[in-house]
Motif scaffolding. Structure first.
Motif: not given
Length: 306
Positions: A5-28
């Motif tokens: 199982n390899i995941v095609a990962l979604i890219t979490p972004m904040n309301k300003k369309e920048k990378i949401c670091l907290k969400s990215l860390r946690n989904i990893i």
């Protein structure tokens, strides 16, 4: 390390369309915890087509850093310009990346010879293992088995994500290529049948919200226990289909948001929010299942930084 199982990962972004670091860390961490075998960063599901080159490189390198060598990271590096694909791939030399996923050139509609020369040129200009990606419904061209065979002979082309949805294509490819050449399904709804026919796993959209189940299905399938794998997969069949009622990643991102896996349901134009009808369908399906992460006990609580 790439089987399963390899995941095609979604890219979490904040309301300003920048990378949401907290969400990215946690989904990893969510995928590490649930034994996902590898993460594809910035493939189709990651919205690669709406990211600048600078953002693209930054996100992949950040994903590598946050993974802390606990899970292999595969970078989406495809482009419809061969020079662009080569330059993007070369940016990850010595980065710690495990492989690159390179989609067939879209819009151009190259011939089979054009496709061969495209991937051959990438292969000759990098030492990073390459996984081909065939998705005719999106690109307007189809990488045929004979061309895949020719490419499989090149030094660092190690496999293909076959997302044509045509199960007979698997046997055609397997007949031609070496047994060590990896063949992944790119279609969640037929992935179990794909593995039963000899595929090596799935690069999955559904795994974004059902990583444990997709990992178990792959584990059972690759060990030959298709009866048990089918029992788990039966619970996911409707979800597999729902997640493609509108263009990927619109449905999966909404589902991840509803489950508390990401903080914001932000997409970049031309991707838009799901229709009210689809939101209702997704919400209803998620409520029926008890196998997914819920807001009450979500990934942010599970991996809260001390």
């Amino acid at each position: 390390m790439f089987k399963g199982n390899i995941v095609a990962l979604i890219t979490p972004m904040n309301k300003k369309e920048k990378i949401c670091l907290k969400s990215l860390r946690n989904i990893i961490n969510y995928h590490i915890y649930n034994q996902t075998k590898a993460i594809v960063s910035l493939g189709t599901t990651g919205e690669s087509s709406t990211f600048t080159h600078q953002e693209h490189i930054k996100l992949v390198l950040l994903t590598i850093k946050l993974s802390q060598n606990k899970i292999p990271i595969i970078a989406g590096t495809g482009a419809n310009s061969t020079k662009e694909a080569v330059l993007l791939t070369q940016k990850f030399e010595k980065s710690g990346i495990s492989a690159c996923l390179s989609v067939t050139p879209y819009y151009n509609k190259p011939s089979q010879e054009g496709l061969y020369q495209h991937f051959k040129t990438i292969s000759e200009n990098t030492n990073i293992p390459q996984i081909l990606y065939n998705v005719p419904s999106r690109t307007g061209c189809d990488l045929l088995p004979q061309t895949i065979y020719k490419l499989s002979k090149l030094k660092n082309i190690i496999g293909i994500k076959e997302a044509s949805g045509n199960l007979s294509r698997l046997n055609q490819i397997k007949y031609l290529v070496d047994k060590n050449f990896l063949i992944f399904s790119g279609d969640d709804s037929t992935s179990l049948d794909f593995m039963q026919l000899g595929g090596n796993g799935i690069i999955s959209v559904t795994a974004n919200i059902a990583a444990k189940e997709m990992s178990k299905i792959c584990q059972l399938s690759l060990s030959g226990d298709f009866s048990q794998a089918r029992k788990i997969n039966k619970k996911l069949i409707k979800l597999h289909n729902i997640l493609f009622l509108e263009s990927n990643p619109i449905p999966i991102k909404w589902a991840a948001y509803k489950l508390g896996l990401i903080k914001y349901n932000t997409l970049r134009l031309p991707m838009t929010q799901p229709s009210k009808k689809l939101r209702k369908i997704i919400s209803t399906e998620l409520k029926k299942k008890k196998i997914y992460t819920t807001k009450k006990n979500n990934i942010f609580n599970l991996f809260k930084k001390k």
